[in-house]
Design a protein around this motif. Sequence first.
Motif, PDB file in Angstrom:
ATOM      1  N   TYR A  20       0.821  -1.204   0.000  1.00 22.28           N
ATOM      2  CA  TYR A  20       0.000   0.000   0.000  1.00 22.28           C
ATOM      3  C   TYR A  20       0.862   1.264   0.000  1.00 22.28           C
ATOM      4  O   TYR A  20       0.542   2.245  -0.683  1.00 22.28           O
ATOM      5  CB  TYR A  20      -0.929   0.005   1.214  1.00 22.28           C
TER       6      TYR A  20
ATOM      7  N   ARG B   7      -1.013   4.354  -1.405  1.00 25.07           N
ATOM      8  CA  ARG B   7      -2.259   4.213  -0.644  1.00 25.07           C
ATOM      9  C   ARG B   7      -1.931   4.235   0.848  1.00 25.07           C
ATOM     10  O   ARG B   7      -2.086   3.253   1.566  1.00 25.07           O
ATOM     11  CB  ARG B   7      -2.982   2.931  -1.079  1.00 25.07           C
ATOM     12  N   GLN B   8      -1.434   5.407   1.302  1.00 25.41           N
ATOM     13  CA  GLN B   8      -0.923   5.521   2.661  1.00 25.41           C
ATOM     14  C   GLN B   8      -1.983   5.307   3.734  1.00 25.41           C
ATOM     15  O   GLN B   8      -1.696   4.762   4.803  1.00 25.41           O
ATOM     16  CB  GLN B   8      -0.257   6.883   2.862  1.00 25.41           C
ATOM     17  N   GLU B   9      -3.203   5.736   3.475  1.00 21.49           N
ATOM     18  CA  GLU B   9      -4.254   5.566   4.488  1.00 21.49           C
ATOM     19  C   GLU B   9      -4.525   4.088   4.742  1.00 21.49           C
ATOM     20  O   GLU B   9      -4.715   3.673   5.886  1.00 21.49           O
ATOM     21  CB  GLU B   9      -5.522   6.285   4.051  1.00 21.49           C
ATOM     22  N   GLU B  10      -4.535   3.288   3.682  1.00 17.81           N
ATOM     23  CA  GLU B  10      -4.739   1.854   3.863  1.00 17.81           C
ATOM     24  C   GLU B  10      -3.530   1.207   4.521  1.00 17.81           C
ATOM     25  O   GLU B  10      -3.672   0.284   5.337  1.00 17.81           O
ATOM     26  CB  GLU B  10      -5.037   1.210   2.506  1.00 17.81           C
TER      27      GLU B  10
END
Length: 224
Positions: free
Chosen positions: A51, A56-59
């Motif tokens: 991620y 996709r840092q939030e995930e």
Amino acid sequence: MANKTSSDPPSFNRPDERPIPAEAVEAELKARVTACEDALEDAVWQLTRFYSMVGRQEEATSCVTRLLAGMPDPEKRAAVYLALGQLLEQQRRYAEAAAAYATGLEGRPARGEVIYFLHNNRGYCLNQLGQHAEAENYCRAAIAIDPARHNAHKNLGLALAGQGRLVEAAHCRLEADRRCPEDARARRHLAEILAENLEILETDSALAGACRERGIRPGPVGSA
């Protein structure tokens, strides 16, 4: 022979009907649980890295939070808080990242690299938040742990510059450049501070000589 009741301990037998000690059965089952936990932990780490690599840092942050939920070991938790802080930094959530690093330090981790970067990275975040005096303390703590690394020297320079201590800041940036010339940020910061404060070179002959030796001139790096 008396009938067994529900309160009797279970018995385990080998294929040849010889009994297996309960302690041996317990040890084997615990080993299986540990192996499953390790496999799950590794899978979540791999997913976190995936991620992070694809932006996709939030995930990725959610994965790290999941790791923390079932991780009692203080050394591992410190490493996870370090990873969590780095992910929050990537999202420019500096206050949350600084808090994550502080929580990681509460467990008093012993591993040198982890504890170094918990201090250094918290110092960096505090600099970003304008809390330069507190940042100085964490950068100096990181340097005391491992003076050979350049990161904390560079961040200490930012902390000192933020407090108006420009000569000290220039020396820290020079030290960071000595430790890791491949990282051009320290050299760029030093050249910029010299360009804005030329009197530093006039009053500090040692700094002026060291800059000449390393080919560092006031102004944008790479300029004539």
